[in-house]
Design a protein around this motif. Sequence first.
Motif, PDB file in Angstrom:
ATOM      1  N   VAL A  38       0.805  -1.287  -0.072  1.00 39.97           N
ATOM      2  CA  VAL A  38       0.249   0.061  -0.146  1.00 39.97           C
ATOM      3  C   VAL A  38       0.788   1.201  -0.047  1.00 39.97           C
ATOM      4  CG1 VAL A  38      -1.870   1.142   1.334  1.00 39.97           C
ATOM      5  CG2 VAL A  38      -1.657  -0.976   1.312  1.00 39.97           C
ATOM      6  N   SER A  39       1.889   1.675   0.739  1.00 42.32           N
ATOM      7  CA  SER A  39       2.824   2.026   0.860  1.00 42.32           C
ATOM      8  C   SER A  39       3.940   2.931  -0.453  1.00 42.32           C
ATOM      9  CB  SER A  39       4.139   2.529   1.745  1.00 42.32           C
ATOM     10  OG  SER A  39       3.290   2.480   2.804  1.00 42.32           O
ATOM     11  N   GLY A  40       3.814   1.691  -0.835  1.00 43.20           N
ATOM     12  CA  GLY A  40       4.332   1.129  -2.951  1.00 43.20           C
ATOM     13  C   GLY A  40       3.620   2.500  -3.561  1.00 43.20           C
ATOM     14  N   LEU A  41       2.563   1.746  -3.878  1.00 44.29           N
ATOM     15  CA  LEU A  41       1.064   2.088  -4.433  1.00 44.29           C
ATOM     16  C   LEU A  41       1.062   4.060  -4.024  1.00 44.29           C
ATOM     17  CD1 LEU A  41      -1.259  -0.933  -4.090  1.00 44.29           C
ATOM     18  CD2 LEU A  41      -0.173  -0.600  -6.393  1.00 44.29           C
ATOM     19  N   ILE A  42       0.636   3.777  -2.680  1.00 44.39           N
ATOM     20  CA  ILE A  42       0.528   5.363  -2.335  1.00 44.39           C
ATOM     21  C   ILE A  42       1.429   6.034  -2.848  1.00 44.39           C
ATOM     22  CG2 ILE A  42       0.321   6.456  -0.898  1.00 44.39           C
ATOM     23  CD1 ILE A  42      -2.345   5.397  -0.805  1.00 44.39           C
ATOM     24  N   GLY A  43       2.365   6.013  -2.934  1.00 45.01           N
ATOM     25  CA  GLY A  43       4.115   6.281  -3.373  1.00 45.01           C
ATOM     26  C   GLY A  43       3.618   6.890  -4.408  1.00 45.01           C
ATOM     27  N   ARG A  44       3.367   6.217  -5.641  1.00 44.06           N
ATOM     28  CA  ARG A  44       3.727   6.001  -6.797  1.00 44.06           C
ATOM     29  C   ARG A  44       1.426   7.292  -7.073  1.00 44.06           C
ATOM     30  NH1 ARG A  44       3.097   0.426  -7.284  1.00 44.06           N
ATOM     31  NH2 ARG A  44       6.105   0.029  -6.984  1.00 44.06           N
ATOM     32  N   ILE A  45       0.901   7.272  -6.580  1.00 43.31           N
ATOM     33  CA  ILE A  45      -0.631   7.749  -6.606  1.00 43.31           C
ATOM     34  C   ILE A  45      -0.283   9.907  -6.197  1.00 43.31           C
ATOM     35  CG2 ILE A  45      -2.266   6.585  -7.339  1.00 43.31           C
ATOM     36  CD1 ILE A  45      -2.992   6.748  -4.731  1.00 43.31           C
ATOM     37  N   ILE A  46       1.182   9.497  -5.188  1.00 43.33           N
ATOM     38  CA  ILE A  46       1.834  10.553  -4.360  1.00 43.33           C
ATOM     39  C   ILE A  46       1.641  11.559  -5.873  1.00 43.33           C
ATOM     40  CG2 ILE A  46       2.810  12.687  -3.319  1.00 43.33           C
ATOM     41  CD1 ILE A  46       1.681  10.023  -0.860  1.00 43.33           C
ATOM     42  N   ALA A  47       2.695  10.204  -6.336  1.00 46.41           N
ATOM     43  CA  ALA A  47       4.459  11.347  -7.579  1.00 46.41           C
ATOM     44  C   ALA A  47       3.251  11.684  -8.914  1.00 46.41           C
ATOM     45  CB  ALA A  47       5.154  10.470  -7.851  1.00 46.41           C
ATOM     46  N   ALA A  48       2.153  11.516  -8.640  1.00 45.69           N
ATOM     47  CA  ALA A  48       1.121  10.765 -10.297  1.00 45.69           C
ATOM     48  C   ALA A  48       0.725  13.219  -9.779  1.00 45.69           C
ATOM     49  CB  ALA A  48       0.252  10.004 -10.451  1.00 45.69           C
ATOM     50  N   GLY A  49       0.307  13.047  -8.637  1.00 46.94           N
ATOM     51  CA  GLY A  49      -0.336  14.228  -8.028  1.00 46.94           C
ATOM     52  C   GLY A  49      -1.712  13.888  -8.056  1.00 46.94           C
ATOM     53  N   LEU A  50      -2.309  12.388  -7.466  1.00 45.38           N
ATOM     54  CA  LEU A  50      -3.319  12.360  -7.118  1.00 45.38           C
ATOM     55  C   LEU A  50      -4.092  11.981  -5.944  1.00 45.38           C
ATOM     56  CD1 LEU A  50      -3.498  10.052 -10.142  1.00 45.38           C
ATOM     57  CD2 LEU A  50      -4.319  11.858 -10.366  1.00 45.38           C
ATOM     58  N   VAL A  51      -2.746  11.829  -5.108  1.00 52.41           N
ATOM     59  CA  VAL A  51      -2.986  12.033  -3.406  1.00 52.41           C
ATOM     60  C   VAL A  51      -2.038  12.669  -2.453  1.00 52.41           C
ATOM     61  CG1 VAL A  51      -2.840  10.287  -1.733  1.00 52.41           C
ATOM     62  CG2 VAL A  51      -4.099   9.828  -3.737  1.00 52.41           C
ATOM     63  N   ALA A  52      -2.083  13.372  -1.754  1.00 49.08           N
ATOM     64  CA  ALA A  52      -2.106  13.676  -1.099  1.00 49.08           C
ATOM     65  C   ALA A  52      -2.043  13.407   0.424  1.00 49.08           C
ATOM     66  CB  ALA A  52      -2.020  15.725  -0.748  1.00 49.08           C
ATOM     67  N   ARG A  53      -0.398  13.251   0.855  1.00 52.20           N
ATOM     68  CA  ARG A  53      -0.294  13.166   2.199  1.00 52.20           C
ATOM     69  C   ARG A  53      -0.216  14.374   3.629  1.00 52.20           C
ATOM     70  NH1 ARG A  53       3.011   8.043   3.092  1.00 52.20           N
ATOM     71  NH2 ARG A  53       3.344   7.993   0.748  1.00 52.20           N
ATOM     72  N   ASP A  54      -0.344  13.908   5.258  1.00 48.88           N
ATOM     73  CA  ASP A  54      -0.679  15.222   5.582  1.00 48.88           C
ATOM     74  C   ASP A  54      -0.742  14.558   6.882  1.00 48.88           C
ATOM     75  OD1 ASP A  54      -1.727  17.496   3.541  1.00 48.88           O
ATOM     76  OD2 ASP A  54      -3.780  15.979   3.379  1.00 48.88           O
ATOM     77  N   VAL A  55      -0.459  15.589   7.684  1.00 46.01           N
ATOM     78  CA  VAL A  55      -0.584  14.853   8.865  1.00 46.01           C
ATOM     79  C   VAL A  55      -2.009  14.843   9.433  1.00 46.01           C
ATOM     80  CG1 VAL A  55       0.300  15.849  11.718  1.00 46.01           C
ATOM     81  CG2 VAL A  55       1.774  16.178   9.305  1.00 46.01           C
ATOM     82  N   SER A  56      -1.955  13.715  10.295  1.00 47.57           N
ATOM     83  CA  SER A  56      -3.637  13.765  10.508  1.00 47.57           C
ATOM     84  C   SER A  56      -3.756  14.242  11.778  1.00 47.57           C
ATOM     85  CB  SER A  56      -3.561  12.040  11.882  1.00 47.57           C
ATOM     86  OG  SER A  56      -4.835  11.658  12.495  1.00 47.57           O
ATOM     87  N   PRO A  57      -5.323  14.722  11.717  1.00 48.93           N
ATOM     88  CA  PRO A  57      -5.770  15.981  12.846  1.00 48.93           C
ATOM     89  C   PRO A  57      -5.278  14.982  14.050  1.00 48.93           C
ATOM     90  CG  PRO A  57      -7.442  15.389  11.179  1.00 48.93           C
ATOM     91  CD  PRO A  57      -5.784  14.539  10.583  1.00 48.93           C
ATOM     92  N   LEU A  58      -6.099  13.761  14.247  1.00 48.40           N
ATOM     93  CA  LEU A  58      -6.207  13.201  15.759  1.00 48.40           C
ATOM     94  C   LEU A  58      -4.415  12.729  16.164  1.00 48.40           C
ATOM     95  CD1 LEU A  58      -9.641  10.903  14.342  1.00 48.40           C
ATOM     96  CD2 LEU A  58      -9.811  13.118  14.981  1.00 48.40           C
ATOM     97  N   ASP A  59      -3.939  12.285  15.230  1.00 47.37           N
ATOM     98  CA  ASP A  59      -2.486  11.488  16.267  1.00 47.37           C
ATOM     99  C   ASP A  59      -1.570  12.757  15.495  1.00 47.37           C
ATOM    100  OD1 ASP A  59      -0.741  10.947  17.001  1.00 47.37           O
ATOM    101  OD2 ASP A  59      -1.259   8.856  16.619  1.00 47.37           O
ATOM    102  N   HIS A  60      -1.155  13.708  15.715  1.00 50.01           N
ATOM    103  CA  HIS A  60      -0.155  14.266  15.361  1.00 50.01           C
ATOM    104  C   HIS A  60       0.619  13.336  14.622  1.00 50.01           C
ATOM    105  CE1 HIS A  60      -2.340  18.134  14.795  1.00 50.01           C
ATOM    106  NE2 HIS A  60      -2.198  18.067  16.158  1.00 50.01           N
ATOM    107  N   ARG A  61       1.024  11.976  14.931  1.00 50.44           N
ATOM    108  CA  ARG A  61       2.546  12.033  14.600  1.00 50.44           C
ATOM    109  C   ARG A  61       2.379  10.412  13.694  1.00 50.44           C
ATOM    110  NH1 ARG A  61       2.903   8.674  20.631  1.00 50.44           N
ATOM    111  NH2 ARG A  61       0.130   8.461  19.780  1.00 50.44           N
ATOM    112  N   ALA A  62       0.232  10.694  13.429  1.00 53.59           N
ATOM    113  CA  ALA A  62       0.523   9.343  12.165  1.00 53.59           C
ATOM    114  C   ALA A  62       0.129  10.589  11.451  1.00 53.59           C
ATOM    115  CB  ALA A  62      -0.691   8.772  12.670  1.00 53.59           C
ATOM    116  N   CYS A  63       0.030   9.772   9.090  1.00 49.10           N
ATOM    117  CA  CYS A  63       0.025  10.249   8.470  1.00 49.10           C
ATOM    118  C   CYS A  63      -1.611   9.838   7.900  1.00 49.10           C
ATOM    119  CB  CYS A  63       1.403   9.984   7.406  1.00 49.10           C
ATOM    120  SG  CYS A  63       2.505  11.094   7.610  1.00 49.10           S
ATOM    121  N   VAL A  64      -1.799  10.461   7.131  1.00 46.85           N
ATOM    122  CA  VAL A  64      -3.043  10.462   6.531  1.00 46.85           C
ATOM    123  C   VAL A  64      -3.191  10.381   4.954  1.00 46.85           C
ATOM    124  CG1 VAL A  64      -4.784  10.204   8.348  1.00 46.85           C
ATOM    125  CG2 VAL A  64      -4.348  12.669   7.149  1.00 46.85           C
ATOM    126  N   VAL A  65      -3.336  10.271   4.063  1.00 45.73           N
ATOM    127  CA  VAL A  65      -4.291  10.000   2.517  1.00 45.73           C
ATOM    128  C   VAL A  65      -5.242  10.942   2.556  1.00 45.73           C
ATOM    129  CG1 VAL A  65      -1.801   8.943   2.033  1.00 45.73           C
ATOM    130  CG2 VAL A  65      -4.040   7.965   2.360  1.00 45.73           C
TER     131      VAL A  65
END
Length: 128
Positions: A38-65
């Motif tokens: 999943v991380s690899g797939l997400i990395g590819r679609i982030i690179a394509a500009g289709l998804v963004a990675r952000d800090v989780s609003p509920l847990d600032h240690r975690a990331c959300v897409v």
Amino acid sequence: MLTALPMAQVELLQVLGEHSPAHISDLTAHRRLAPSTVSGLIGRIIAAGLVARDVSPLDHRACVVTLTDTGREKLAAWTRAHERRMDTALDALEALDDSDRAAIADALPALFRLAEHLGAPGYGTDLG
């Protein structure tokens, strides 16, 4: 073009279209894939500009897409193209004789039950 993406990436975009933002672990569980996959797939679609990675609003240690506007547009375009493909396939049913159409119709309830079973929590997780 979204239709050129591997189906695994399209499926992640579809999940994000329904459940966004999402943690990688949520996507992993939903698609029943390894976290590294999943991380690899997400990395590819982030690179394509289709998804963004952000800090989780509920847990600032975690990331959300989350889907980007471009991701939403591409997913909508893919959905429209898929619907056109399905319409074409359904139109082909008219070329089938009555017995073939009846056999397909008779099989649909069992196929739906099979699909529901395949989607059941825990299905396919026992590799023992």
